[in-house]
Design a protein around this motif. Structure first.
Motif, PDB file in Angstrom:
ATOM      1  N   ILE A 161     -35.525 -14.251  68.917  1.00  0.00           N
ATOM      2  CA  ILE A 161     -34.318 -13.581  68.409  1.00  0.00           C
ATOM      3  C   ILE A 161     -33.374 -13.314  69.573  1.00  0.00           C
ATOM      4  O   ILE A 161     -32.174 -13.586  69.507  1.00  0.00           O
ATOM      5  N   MET A 162     -33.929 -12.833  70.675  1.00  0.00           N
ATOM      6  CA  MET A 162     -33.087 -12.485  71.820  1.00  0.00           C
ATOM      7  C   MET A 162     -32.427 -13.703  72.452  1.00  0.00           C
ATOM      8  O   MET A 162     -31.310 -13.622  72.952  1.00  0.00           O
ATOM      9  N   PHE A 163     -33.115 -14.848  72.414  1.00  0.00           N
ATOM     10  CA  PHE A 163     -32.500 -16.050  72.980  1.00  0.00           C
ATOM     11  C   PHE A 163     -31.326 -16.539  72.127  1.00  0.00           C
ATOM     12  O   PHE A 163     -30.548 -17.376  72.571  1.00  0.00           O
ATOM     13  N   GLY A 164     -31.223 -16.048  70.892  1.00  0.00           N
ATOM     14  CA  GLY A 164     -30.038 -16.328  70.087  1.00  0.00           C
ATOM     15  C   GLY A 164     -28.908 -15.366  70.405  1.00  0.00           C
ATOM     16  O   GLY A 164     -27.737 -15.728  70.350  1.00  0.00           O
ATOM     17  N   ILE A 165     -29.273 -14.148  70.775  1.00  0.00           N
ATOM     18  CA  ILE A 165     -28.265 -13.109  71.051  1.00  0.00           C
ATOM     19  C   ILE A 165     -27.695 -13.263  72.466  1.00  0.00           C
ATOM     20  O   ILE A 165     -26.504 -13.109  72.696  1.00  0.00           O
ATOM     21  N   TYR A 166     -28.591 -13.559  73.381  1.00  0.00           N
ATOM     22  CA  TYR A 166     -28.196 -13.603  74.799  1.00  0.00           C
ATOM     23  C   TYR A 166     -28.217 -15.034  75.323  1.00  0.00           C
ATOM     24  O   TYR A 166     -29.117 -15.809  74.998  1.00  0.00           O
ATOM     25  N   ASP A 167     -27.260 -15.340  76.159  1.00  0.00           N
ATOM     26  CA  ASP A 167     -27.387 -16.520  77.011  1.00  0.00           C
ATOM     27  C   ASP A 167     -28.084 -16.084  78.290  1.00  0.00           C
ATOM     28  O   ASP A 167     -27.921 -14.936  78.736  1.00  0.00           O
ATOM     29  N   THR A 168     -28.816 -17.006  78.869  1.00  0.00           N
ATOM     30  CA  THR A 168     -29.415 -16.719  80.175  1.00  0.00           C
ATOM     31  C   THR A 168     -28.591 -17.409  81.265  1.00  0.00           C
ATOM     32  O   THR A 168     -27.806 -18.302  80.982  1.00  0.00           O
ATOM     33  N   LEU A 169     -28.804 -17.003  82.500  1.00  0.00           N
ATOM     34  CA  LEU A 169     -28.012 -17.593  83.585  1.00  0.00           C
ATOM     35  C   LEU A 169     -28.300 -19.089  83.706  1.00  0.00           C
ATOM     36  O   LEU A 169     -27.411 -19.898  83.918  1.00  0.00           O
ATOM     37  N   PHE A 170     -29.591 -19.442  83.598  1.00  0.00           N
ATOM     38  CA  PHE A 170     -29.969 -20.855  83.582  1.00  0.00           C
ATOM     39  C   PHE A 170     -30.866 -21.095  82.376  1.00  0.00           C
ATOM     40  O   PHE A 170     -31.363 -20.149  81.755  1.00  0.00           O
ATOM     41  N   VAL A 171     -31.059 -22.341  82.041  1.00  0.00           N
ATOM     42  CA  VAL A 171     -32.040 -22.694  81.011  1.00  0.00           C
ATOM     43  C   VAL A 171     -32.929 -23.796  81.595  1.00  0.00           C
ATOM     44  O   VAL A 171     -32.639 -24.339  82.663  1.00  0.00           O
TER      45      VAL A 171
ATOM     46  N   LEU B 125     -33.314 -28.147  67.266  1.00  0.00           N
ATOM     47  CA  LEU B 125     -34.177 -27.066  67.735  1.00  0.00           C
ATOM     48  C   LEU B 125     -34.632 -27.374  69.150  1.00  0.00           C
ATOM     49  O   LEU B 125     -35.074 -28.480  69.442  1.00  0.00           O
ATOM     50  N   ARG B 126     -34.506 -26.418  70.015  1.00  0.00           N
ATOM     51  CA  ARG B 126     -35.018 -26.586  71.376  1.00  0.00           C
ATOM     52  C   ARG B 126     -36.117 -25.562  71.609  1.00  0.00           C
ATOM     53  O   ARG B 126     -36.033 -24.424  71.146  1.00  0.00           O
ATOM     54  N   ILE B 127     -37.109 -26.012  72.313  1.00  0.00           N
ATOM     55  CA  ILE B 127     -38.191 -25.107  72.676  1.00  0.00           C
ATOM     56  C   ILE B 127     -38.133 -24.947  74.183  1.00  0.00           C
ATOM     57  O   ILE B 127     -38.118 -25.931  74.909  1.00  0.00           O
ATOM     58  N   GLY B 128     -38.065 -23.731  74.637  1.00  0.00           N
ATOM     59  CA  GLY B 128     -37.938 -23.485  76.071  1.00  0.00           C
ATOM     60  C   GLY B 128     -39.225 -23.797  76.810  1.00  0.00           C
ATOM     61  O   GLY B 128     -40.258 -24.061  76.209  1.00  0.00           O
ATOM     62  N   TRP B 129     -39.167 -23.739  78.117  1.00  0.00           N
ATOM     63  CA  TRP B 129     -40.339 -24.055  78.949  1.00  0.00           C
ATOM     64  C   TRP B 129     -41.532 -23.205  78.563  1.00  0.00           C
ATOM     65  O   TRP B 129     -42.666 -23.634  78.633  1.00  0.00           O
ATOM     66  N   GLU B 130     -41.240 -21.955  78.144  1.00  0.00           N
ATOM     67  CA  GLU B 130     -42.343 -21.039  77.810  1.00  0.00           C
ATOM     68  C   GLU B 130     -42.667 -21.122  76.333  1.00  0.00           C
ATOM     69  O   GLU B 130     -43.467 -20.387  75.820  1.00  0.00           O
ATOM     70  N   SER B 131     -41.993 -22.064  75.648  1.00  0.00           N
ATOM     71  CA  SER B 131     -42.285 -22.410  74.266  1.00  0.00           C
ATOM     72  C   SER B 131     -41.724 -21.457  73.236  1.00  0.00           C
ATOM     73  O   SER B 131     -42.141 -21.482  72.085  1.00  0.00           O
ATOM     74  N   TYR B 132     -40.794 -20.616  73.630  1.00  0.00           N
ATOM     75  CA  TYR B 132     -40.102 -19.820  72.631  1.00  0.00           C
ATOM     76  C   TYR B 132     -38.921 -20.620  72.104  1.00  0.00           C
ATOM     77  O   TYR B 132     -38.237 -21.316  72.852  1.00  0.00           O
ATOM     78  N   ALA B 133     -38.690 -20.492  70.800  1.00  0.00           N
ATOM     79  CA  ALA B 133     -37.646 -21.285  70.155  1.00  0.00           C
ATOM     80  C   ALA B 133     -36.266 -20.836  70.629  1.00  0.00           C
ATOM     81  O   ALA B 133     -36.026 -19.657  70.855  1.00  0.00           O
ATOM     82  N   ARG B 134     -35.366 -21.822  70.766  1.00  0.00           N
ATOM     83  CA  ARG B 134     -33.958 -21.534  71.027  1.00  0.00           C
ATOM     84  C   ARG B 134     -33.197 -21.975  69.764  1.00  0.00           C
ATOM     85  O   ARG B 134     -33.063 -23.160  69.500  1.00  0.00           O
ATOM     86  N   VAL B 135     -32.739 -20.992  69.002  1.00  0.00           N
ATOM     87  CA  VAL B 135     -32.154 -21.313  67.708  1.00  0.00           C
ATOM     88  C   VAL B 135     -30.666 -21.616  67.799  1.00  0.00           C
ATOM     89  O   VAL B 135     -30.057 -22.032  66.816  1.00  0.00           O
ATOM     90  N   GLY B 136     -30.086 -21.422  68.988  1.00  0.00           N
ATOM     91  CA  GLY B 136     -28.642 -21.529  69.148  1.00  0.00           C
ATOM     92  C   GLY B 136     -28.048 -22.824  68.643  1.00  0.00           C
ATOM     93  O   GLY B 136     -26.997 -22.840  68.020  1.00  0.00           O
ATOM     94  N   GLY B 137     -28.697 -23.957  68.901  1.00  0.00           N
ATOM     95  CA  GLY B 137     -28.130 -25.257  68.546  1.00  0.00           C
ATOM     96  C   GLY B 137     -28.682 -25.839  67.257  1.00  0.00           C
ATOM     97  O   GLY B 137     -28.419 -27.000  66.930  1.00  0.00           O
ATOM     98  N   VAL B 138     -29.414 -25.054  66.507  1.00  0.00           N
ATOM     99  CA  VAL B 138     -30.066 -25.594  65.298  1.00  0.00           C
ATOM    100  C   VAL B 138     -29.041 -25.865  64.202  1.00  0.00           C
ATOM    101  O   VAL B 138     -28.100 -25.097  64.005  1.00  0.00           O
ATOM    102  N   TRP B 139     -29.197 -26.997  63.535  1.00  0.00           N
ATOM    103  CA  TRP B 139     -28.454 -27.233  62.287  1.00  0.00           C
ATOM    104  C   TRP B 139     -29.395 -27.864  61.278  1.00  0.00           C
ATOM    105  O   TRP B 139     -30.477 -28.320  61.638  1.00  0.00           O
ATOM    106  N   LEU B 140     -28.999 -27.812  60.023  1.00  0.00           N
ATOM    107  CA  LEU B 140     -29.883 -28.272  58.959  1.00  0.00           C
ATOM    108  C   LEU B 140     -29.340 -29.534  58.324  1.00  0.00           C
ATOM    109  O   LEU B 140     -28.166 -29.593  57.926  1.00  0.00           O
ATOM    110  N   ASP B 141     -30.176 -30.547  58.241  1.00  0.00           N
ATOM    111  CA  ASP B 141     -29.806 -31.810  57.614  1.00  0.00           C
ATOM    112  C   ASP B 141     -30.014 -31.654  56.113  1.00  0.00           C
ATOM    113  O   ASP B 141     -31.101 -31.861  55.601  1.00  0.00           O
ATOM    114  N   GLN B 142     -28.953 -31.223  55.443  1.00  0.00           N
ATOM    115  CA  GLN B 142     -29.104 -30.901  54.027  1.00  0.00           C
ATOM    116  C   GLN B 142     -28.781 -32.117  53.185  1.00  0.00           C
ATOM    117  O   GLN B 142     -28.555 -32.111  52.062  1.00  0.00           O
TER     118      GLN B 142
END
Lengths: 303, 554
Positions: free
Chosen positions: B98-108, B537-554
């Motif tokens: 959830i937090m990775f959707g709210i916050y950007d980090t300095l690096f990814v 969907l991107r999964i970070g190095w520590e394997s937490y989901a990054r939902v920021g760029g997600v879209w749905l193929d409807q």
């Protein structure tokens, strides 16, 4: 009632002290340094003497302030306020439907005592008591959510957000919860009804030429309901206990979930709040049952 | 063919096809220093390294953003939510998606830990200082600008909080912060550990809240956070759901937000998560909470659902106390290490979802050494090695010890107890209550504690320094090796990536030879049940989901 609640809170506090585990570890995870843990214990006030902590909590609770969760630091009074309606609605709906189905089933079984219908109803009742509610929950989800797709498997929608969705999300948890009390109510109603139907005043009513429906509903049922009412009061306590599992299985944000999460994280103030609430609910229901008893049974009213 | 992570996986009968497709990054090697001067070139992911692991991009098989569809709600199953959406307070991985959707980090980073730009577009190490160049045109959800002053205020606040902050240790080596202009931040370091600290900035430690909002909202900030990420919190219903809505003025519209909303549904029961997925109510079960392997097998055959697998950045292990018998004798450490049949543990406990761990560097990390075997030896050689070390320790008939075991590790420890018994090694099991006070670790009052060692950041330094360095935060093992300490320190300071790879591989050999105080067993896979309509969907190095760029193929 108040002395009982006081005793309950004291006992639960003492029990929690005896249980191994500490909130600082739950807050920080197992890879926390000792220094960080000490800091957290200081922040949370866990470094103070036990009696000081208890009396702080007690004076707060007496004014309706249950303090803050050790884990998420949110006010427990507001958490209770949002969760109590969920749990109470679930428990009361389950109890209402348990009575709605259980009482007629018990009456039918009593009226046809010894028949196939009686045996069938009692077999279902024994099954309802024997089947764990989480197992029934899984079966219901499998059938109604996954196979038929009629009802949601998990989640909760507030009644003010979408009343229809609210009801859809309530059906399966309530159904999973009501099986056991329904079975108990049916059995109690049957036993009680069989006894009442053999009473002299029922024979007299029949001898007067009253219709069987009138005999059953006006004369027999009213008297047979008395022990069933007592059982229903006791069942609410059982139902509140059952919500702990059912709320977790269905992902409902009620008191039961709070209790389970709090125990697993040693969140003492939250556990205390849940214990006091459940204690208060059970005592209140017993009080209501006593009042209803007087309403249903004039002998008590006039005694 | 060299025996590496992938050949081991094939040997275990696991198909590589099941892994996230995404853009194969090829060389996963270059991490931090590749960024110097790279500006905004997201494609510059470096070179060298270990030949790539093919899962870098971690997209769910989608192409670029050219065919992005907008709208819809992304439904994520999460086991819990603590409601502490503040980087200094949160320790729950369940909150971090959830937090990775709210916050950007300095690096990814990508899955392999390769550092890429985000709020910081570049960095430059320079004589004990680290200079960051920041992205322009970024605003927080409250409309205030993200700039060097914001970074300075955030970092200074964390440093001021000390141990009260859960991310303090990640920033601890910052001596001072300066903001000479809006786009430049200058960190003065207490020790020149450039790679590790930049890697920390790609974790939740590098999340940037709005400092104005932090001041204004005070204690309420954690429940109503303000960041600069693609989504903002709409509503939090504890133990029920967290709904997020898009931030319309997100600074990088190519990266999102593309959805009408993201709904995190809180479902604590793993079996219920599965049924909810089967009933079509979820698009993703967040990996960190993903139910265990046997439960996930129920999803096989569920239409439109795929269980993706990613190699993990952790290893299951035994933590040993070396300050007293029996493990003050390095030969007994090795005897126990060799006696464990990792393939059987992988098969019986992990359902073959993972790979055998012979050493601490996991196969998804850029420092992975495919030639290093460590404790993962040929089964025919096992008995000889165990006997050899028991003999060398002067205990040819074996020895006894106790494992203080958390409930979650019980089956693994029981299996190992059976494996080591034929060598005369008696493993006694003492079960710990949940939330047990682990103070006994720091008091040296244990023989073995079974657990899993995570990477605390994408940099291999976070495997070695906290656990094996003499001054390591979690080195309660009383393990000390001067050669290893010197190697870890040099690797942290080194700015040449190839040299760093070699140093960590050497560190792995040194710590193994010295009698590593954590006996690795399995690198468990990360399991990601996801619906096939999910894209980006991107999964970070520590394997937490990054939902920021997600879209749905409807």
């Amino acid at each position: 009632m108040i002395p009982v609640l006081l005793l309950l809170s004291t006992l639960s506090f003492a029990l929690l002290l005896a249980v191994p585990g500490d909130a600082a570890s739950a807050v920080l995870g197992e890879n926390a340094s000792e220094e960080a843990k000490r800091q957290v214990e200081q922040e949370l006030g866990l470094d103070r003497p036990v009696l000081v902590r208890y009396f702080d909590w007690l004076t707060g609770a007496l004014t309706g302030d249950f303090g803050r969760s050790l884990i998420n630091r949110q006010e427990l009074t507001s958490q209770l306020a949002s969760r109590v309606p969920v749990t109470m609605e679930l428990a009361l709906v389950a109890l209402a439907f348990a009575a709605l189905f259980g009482i007629p089933l018990g009456i039918v079984a009593a009226l046809r005592a010894g028949s196939l219908i009686d045996r069938l109803v009692m077999a279902v009742a024994v099954g309802g008591i024997a089947m764990p509610n989480f197992f029934l929950a899984m079966l219901l989800v499998l059938f109604f959510s996954i196979m038929l797709g009629w009802l949601p498997a998990t989640g909760w929608v507030g009644i003010t957000d979408d009343p229809l969705q609210h009801i859809r999300h309530l059906i399966l948890p309530a159904a999973a919860l009501l099986a056991a009390p329904m079975a108990i109510i049916a059995r109690m109603m049957r036993t009680s009804m069989v006894n009442v139907l053999s009473e002299d005043y029922v024979r007299t009513a029949r001898a007067k030429g009253l219709r069987e429906l009138t005999v059953v509903t006006r004369h027999a049922m009213k008297n047979a309901l008395l022990p069933t009412l007592t059982i229903m009061g006791l069942q609410l306590g059982t139902l509140l206990g059952g919500t702990i599992i059912i709320e977790s299985v269905f992902g409902l944000p009620g008191i039961g979930r709070l209790g389970l999460t709090s125990v697993s994280t040693s969140d003492t103030p939250a556990i205390q709040a849940v214990v006091v609430f459940i204690g208060l609910a059970v005592l209140s229901v017993n009080l209501i049952v006593d009042v209803l008893y007087a309403y249903v049974n004039p002998r008590i009213r006039y005694a | 063919m060299t025996d590496n992570y992938w050949t081991r996986r094939y040997r275990n009968g696991i198909s590589r096809r099941r892994f996230f497709g995404g853009a194969a990054l090829g060389g996963a090697g270059l991490a931090s220093l590749a960024l110097v001067g790279c500006g905004n070139d997201d494609d510059d992911t470096g070179n060298g390294g270990n030949g790539g692991n093919g899962n870098g991009g971690n997209g769910s098989g989608n192409g670029g953003n050219g065919d992005v569809q907008r709208g819809g709600t992304f439904r994520v199953g999460n086991p819990e939510v603590t409601g502490l959406f503040e980087p200094n307070l949160s320790v729950s991985g369940a909150d971090w998606a959830i937090m990775f959707g709210i916050y950007d980090t300095l690096f990814v980073t990508d899955e392999a830990g390769t550092i890429m730009p985000k709020l910081a577009t570049a960095f430059e190490p320079n004589d004990g200082q680290l200079v960051l160049t920041l992205q322009e045109g970024v605003t927080f959800h409250d409309g205030t600008p993200f700039n060097a002053s914001a970074v300075q205020r955030n970092v200074e606040r964390t440093l001021g909080m000390g141990e009260s902050s859960r991310i303090y240790s990640q920033w601890q080596q910052i001596e001072s912060v300066e903001a000479p202009d809006d786009q430049t931040v200058v960190f003065t370091l207490t020790s020149p550990q450039y790679g590790p600290i930049v890697a920390n900035m790609a974790t939740i430690s590098g999340a940037m809240p709005s400092p104005d909002a932090v001041e204004e909202r005070g204690d309420d900030f954690a429940a109503s956070p303000v960041g600069s990420g693609p989504y903002q919190i709409d509503r939090v219903v504890m133990d029920s759901q967290v709904t997020m809505i898009p931030y319309a003025d997100y600074w990088s519209p190519d990266e999102g937000p593309f959805l009408d909303g993201v709904n995190f549904q809180i479902i604590p029961d793993p079996a219920a998560q599965i049924t909810s997925m089967q009933a079509g109510e979820l698009d993703l079960i967040h990996y960190s909470v993903a139910p265990n392997a046997s439960l996930l097998q129920q999803l096989e055959g569920t239409s439109g659902v795929e269980v993706q697998r990613l190699p993990a950045h952790s290893f299951s292990e035994f933590r040993l106390y070396l300050g007293a018998p029996p493990f003050d004798n390095p030969d007994l450490v090795k005897a126990l290490g060799y006696a464990i049949d990792r393939t059987a543990i992988l098969h019986g406990i992990n359902n073959n979802w993972g790979s055998e761990a012979g050493g601490p560097i996991n196969p998804a990390t850029w420092a992975w050494d495919p030639d290093f075997e460590g404790y993962f030896v040929d089964p025919d050689a096992r008995e000889g090695l165990v006997r050899q070390h028991l003999e060398a320790a002067g205990m040819p008939d074996g020895f006894a010890f106790t494992s203080k075991t958390p409930g979650g590790a019980q089956s693994r420890v029981e299996a190992i107890a059976q494996q080591v018994a034929p060598y005369g090694i008696e493993l006694n099991i003492e079960i710990l209550p949940s939330n047990a006070d682990l103070g006994f670790l720091y008091e040296g009052n244990f023989h073995v504690y079974p657990s899993a060692t995570p990477m605390y950041s994408p940099d291999p330094d976070s495997i070695f320094r906290p656990n094996f360095h003499s001054d390591g935060q979690f080195n309660y093992h009383e393990f000390s090796n001067a050669e290893l300490d010197e190697l870890i320190d040099r690797a942290g300071e080194e700015t040449d990536q190839e040299a760093r790879v070699e140093m960590y591989q050497e560190a792995q050999r040194v710590v193994f030879e010295a009698g590593m105080p954590r006996i690795p067993q399995v690198f468990p896979d990360i399991l990601v049940p996801v619906r096939d309509t999910v894209r980006g969907l991107r999964i970070g190095w520590e394997s937490y989901a990054r939902v920021g760029g997600v879209w749905l193929d409807q």
